[in-house]
Design a protein around this motif. Structure first.
Motif, PDB file in Angstrom:
ATOM      1  N   GLY A  26      47.091 -28.899  -2.543  1.00 23.50           N
ATOM      2  CA  GLY A  26      47.666 -27.902  -1.649  1.00 23.50           C
ATOM      3  C   GLY A  26      47.026 -27.981  -0.277  1.00 23.50           C
ATOM      4  N   SER A  27      46.797 -26.835   0.334  1.00 25.56           N
ATOM      5  CA  SER A  27      46.278 -26.769   1.696  1.00 25.56           C
ATOM      6  C   SER A  27      44.758 -26.895   1.719  1.00 25.56           C
ATOM      7  N   SER A  28      44.258 -27.988   1.144  1.00 24.61           N
ATOM      8  CA  SER A  28      42.807 -28.146   1.013  1.00 24.61           C
ATOM      9  C   SER A  28      42.118 -28.325   2.365  1.00 24.61           C
ATOM     10  N   SER A  29      42.866 -28.748   3.373  1.00 26.72           N
ATOM     11  CA  SER A  29      42.256 -28.918   4.697  1.00 26.72           C
ATOM     12  C   SER A  29      41.850 -27.586   5.313  1.00 26.72           C
ATOM     13  N   SER A  30      42.338 -26.498   4.754  1.00 27.83           N
ATOM     14  CA  SER A  30      42.006 -25.167   5.263  1.00 27.83           C
ATOM     15  C   SER A  30      40.691 -24.631   4.712  1.00 27.83           C
ATOM     16  N   LEU A  31      40.094 -25.366   3.801  1.00 33.11           N
ATOM     17  CA  LEU A  31      38.899 -24.858   3.120  1.00 33.11           C
ATOM     18  C   LEU A  31      37.647 -25.097   3.953  1.00 33.11           C
ATOM     19  N   HIS A  32      36.825 -24.073   4.065  1.00 31.44           N
ATOM     20  CA  HIS A  32      35.570 -24.180   4.809  1.00 31.44           C
ATOM     21  C   HIS A  32      34.356 -24.283   3.889  1.00 31.44           C
ATOM     22  N   PHE A  33      34.446 -23.671   2.732  1.00 35.26           N
ATOM     23  CA  PHE A  33      33.348 -23.684   1.772  1.00 35.26           C
ATOM     24  C   PHE A  33      33.898 -24.007   0.392  1.00 35.26           C
ATOM     25  N   MET A  34      33.106 -24.714  -0.396  1.00 33.27           N
ATOM     26  CA  MET A  34      33.421 -24.929  -1.804  1.00 33.27           C
ATOM     27  C   MET A  34      32.143 -24.715  -2.601  1.00 33.27           C
ATOM     28  N   ALA A  35      32.320 -24.338  -3.858  1.00 39.84           N
ATOM     29  CA  ALA A  35      31.136 -23.971  -4.635  1.00 39.84           C
ATOM     30  C   ALA A  35      31.400 -24.117  -6.121  1.00 39.84           C
ATOM     31  N   TRP A  36      30.321 -24.091  -6.860  1.00 39.21           N
ATOM     32  CA  TRP A  36      30.369 -24.036  -8.316  1.00 39.21           C
ATOM     33  C   TRP A  36      29.706 -22.741  -8.770  1.00 39.21           C
ATOM     34  N   PHE A  37      30.373 -22.105  -9.703  1.00 37.39           N
ATOM     35  CA  PHE A  37      29.851 -20.915 -10.351  1.00 37.39           C
ATOM     36  C   PHE A  37      29.798 -21.167 -11.844  1.00 37.39           C
ATOM     37  N   ARG A  38      29.064 -20.343 -12.559  1.00 38.62           N
ATOM     38  CA  ARG A  38      29.058 -20.439 -14.016  1.00 38.62           C
ATOM     39  C   ARG A  38      28.936 -19.043 -14.610  1.00 38.62           C
ATOM     40  N   GLN A  39      29.422 -18.931 -15.831  1.00 38.37           N
ATOM     41  CA  GLN A  39      29.349 -17.661 -16.524  1.00 38.37           C
ATOM     42  C   GLN A  39      29.124 -17.903 -17.998  1.00 38.37           C
ATOM     43  N   GLN A  50      26.720 -24.577  -3.477  1.00 34.27           N
ATOM     44  CA  GLN A  50      27.721 -24.347  -2.427  1.00 34.27           C
ATOM     45  C   GLN A  50      27.603 -25.442  -1.387  1.00 34.27           C
ATOM     46  N   ILE A  51      28.757 -25.849  -0.804  1.00 37.58           N
ATOM     47  CA  ILE A  51      28.754 -26.853   0.241  1.00 37.58           C
ATOM     48  C   ILE A  51      29.707 -26.442   1.347  1.00 37.58           C
ATOM     49  N   LEU A  52      29.277 -26.648   2.575  1.00 39.25           N
ATOM     50  CA  LEU A  52      30.109 -26.398   3.747  1.00 39.25           C
ATOM     51  C   LEU A  52      30.881 -27.670   4.037  1.00 39.25           C
ATOM     52  N   THR A  53      32.202 -27.585   4.111  1.00 38.71           N
ATOM     53  CA  THR A  53      33.010 -28.805   4.129  1.00 38.71           C
ATOM     54  C   THR A  53      32.829 -29.639   5.393  1.00 38.71           C
ATOM     55  N   PHE A  54      32.615 -29.017   6.558  1.00 40.49           N
ATOM     56  CA  PHE A  54      32.629 -29.829   7.777  1.00 40.49           C
ATOM     57  C   PHE A  54      31.302 -30.511   8.057  1.00 40.49           C
ATOM     58  N   ASN A  55      30.185 -29.981   7.554  1.00 42.47           N
ATOM     59  CA  ASN A  55      28.913 -30.647   7.839  1.00 42.47           C
ATOM     60  C   ASN A  55      28.086 -30.949   6.585  1.00 42.47           C
ATOM     61  N   ARG A  56      28.672 -30.632   5.418  1.00 42.29           N
ATOM     62  CA  ARG A  56      28.050 -30.934   4.117  1.00 42.29           C
ATOM     63  C   ARG A  56      26.742 -30.173   3.887  1.00 42.29           C
ATOM     64  N   ARG A  57      26.497 -29.112   4.606  1.00 44.86           N
ATOM     65  CA  ARG A  57      25.308 -28.317   4.334  1.00 44.86           C
ATOM     66  C   ARG A  57      25.431 -27.710   2.943  1.00 44.86           C
ATOM     67  N   THR A  58      24.360 -27.800   2.161  1.00 44.79           N
ATOM     68  CA  THR A  58      24.388 -27.320   0.789  1.00 44.79           C
ATOM     69  C   THR A  58      23.422 -26.159   0.578  1.00 44.79           C
ATOM     70  N   TYR A  59      23.694 -25.438  -0.467  1.00 41.45           N
ATOM     71  CA  TYR A  59      22.867 -24.283  -0.831  1.00 41.45           C
ATOM     72  C   TYR A  59      22.868 -24.185  -2.346  1.00 41.45           C
ATOM     73  N   TYR A  60      21.683 -23.982  -2.937  1.00 41.89           N
ATOM     74  CA  TYR A  60      21.563 -23.949  -4.386  1.00 41.89           C
ATOM     75  C   TYR A  60      20.855 -22.688  -4.861  1.00 41.89           C
ATOM     76  N   ALA A  61      21.245 -22.249  -6.042  1.00 40.14           N
ATOM     77  CA  ALA A  61      20.487 -21.201  -6.703  1.00 40.14           C
ATOM     78  C   ALA A  61      19.177 -21.783  -7.210  1.00 40.14           C
ATOM     79  N   ASP A  62      18.157 -20.955  -7.265  1.00 40.90           N
ATOM     80  CA  ASP A  62      16.845 -21.421  -7.728  1.00 40.90           C
ATOM     81  C   ASP A  62      16.918 -21.986  -9.148  1.00 40.90           C
ATOM     82  N   SER A  63      17.823 -21.466  -9.947  1.00 43.63           N
ATOM     83  CA  SER A  63      17.921 -21.871 -11.351  1.00 43.63           C
ATOM     84  C   SER A  63      18.337 -23.326 -11.527  1.00 43.63           C
ATOM     85  N   VAL A  64      18.959 -23.919 -10.491  1.00 41.40           N
ATOM     86  CA  VAL A  64      19.428 -25.301 -10.618  1.00 41.40           C
ATOM     87  C   VAL A  64      18.853 -26.227  -9.556  1.00 41.40           C
ATOM     88  N   LYS A  65      18.115 -25.694  -8.614  1.00 39.42           N
ATOM     89  CA  LYS A  65      17.595 -26.488  -7.512  1.00 39.42           C
ATOM     90  C   LYS A  65      16.725 -27.618  -8.043  1.00 39.42           C
TER      91      LYS A  65
END
Length: 125
Positions: A26-39, A50-65
């Motif tokens: 679909g309109s994936s070019s409109s996405l600014h952030f993508m992430a993984w969650f779990r439950q 989490q990753i920022l699409t335009f510059n690939r900056r990432t962010y992690y929870a401490d549990s998986v870092k």
């Protein structure tokens, strides 16, 4: 609209590895952030990577870092989560999420407006 479909879940033993994929359509070019969650059963949904699409900056929870790595392949419109050194506490349903918003609260589920159906990961001891 954006559709997300996860794959790659399964069962592994402690210390093993899996790679999850999330194909965006679909309109994936409109996405600014993508992430993984779990439950996990009985637990709240947890943002883990989490990753920022335009510059690939990432962010992690401490549990998986240090064990998990999020990445994005623009050519394939696919988000990945490489999971290494898996532990039984990583057992959960894993969800791909995406946001068309220009700013998000890191790893907060309310910040993401597109979700996949989930893929199960089970880690046995």
């Amino acid at each position: 609209q954006v559709q997300l479909e996860e794959s790659g879940g399964g069962s592994v033993q402690t210390g093993g590895a899996l790679r999850l994929s999330c194909a965006a359509a679909g309109s994936s070019s409109s996405l600014h952030f993508m992430a993984w969650f779990r439950q996990a059963p009985g637990n709240e949904r947890e943002g883990i990577a989490q990753i920022l699409t335009f510059n690939r900056r990432t962010y992690y929870a401490d549990s998986v870092k240090g064990r998990f790595t999020i990445s994005l392949d623009d050519a394939k419109n696919t988000l990945y989560l490489q999971m290494d050194s898996l532990k039984p506490e990583d057992t959960a349903m894993y969800y791909c999420a995406a946001s068309s918003r220009t700013g998000v609260q890191n790893l907060a589920s309310h910040s993401f407006n597109y979700w996949g159906q989930g893929t199960q990961v089970t880690v046995s001891s």
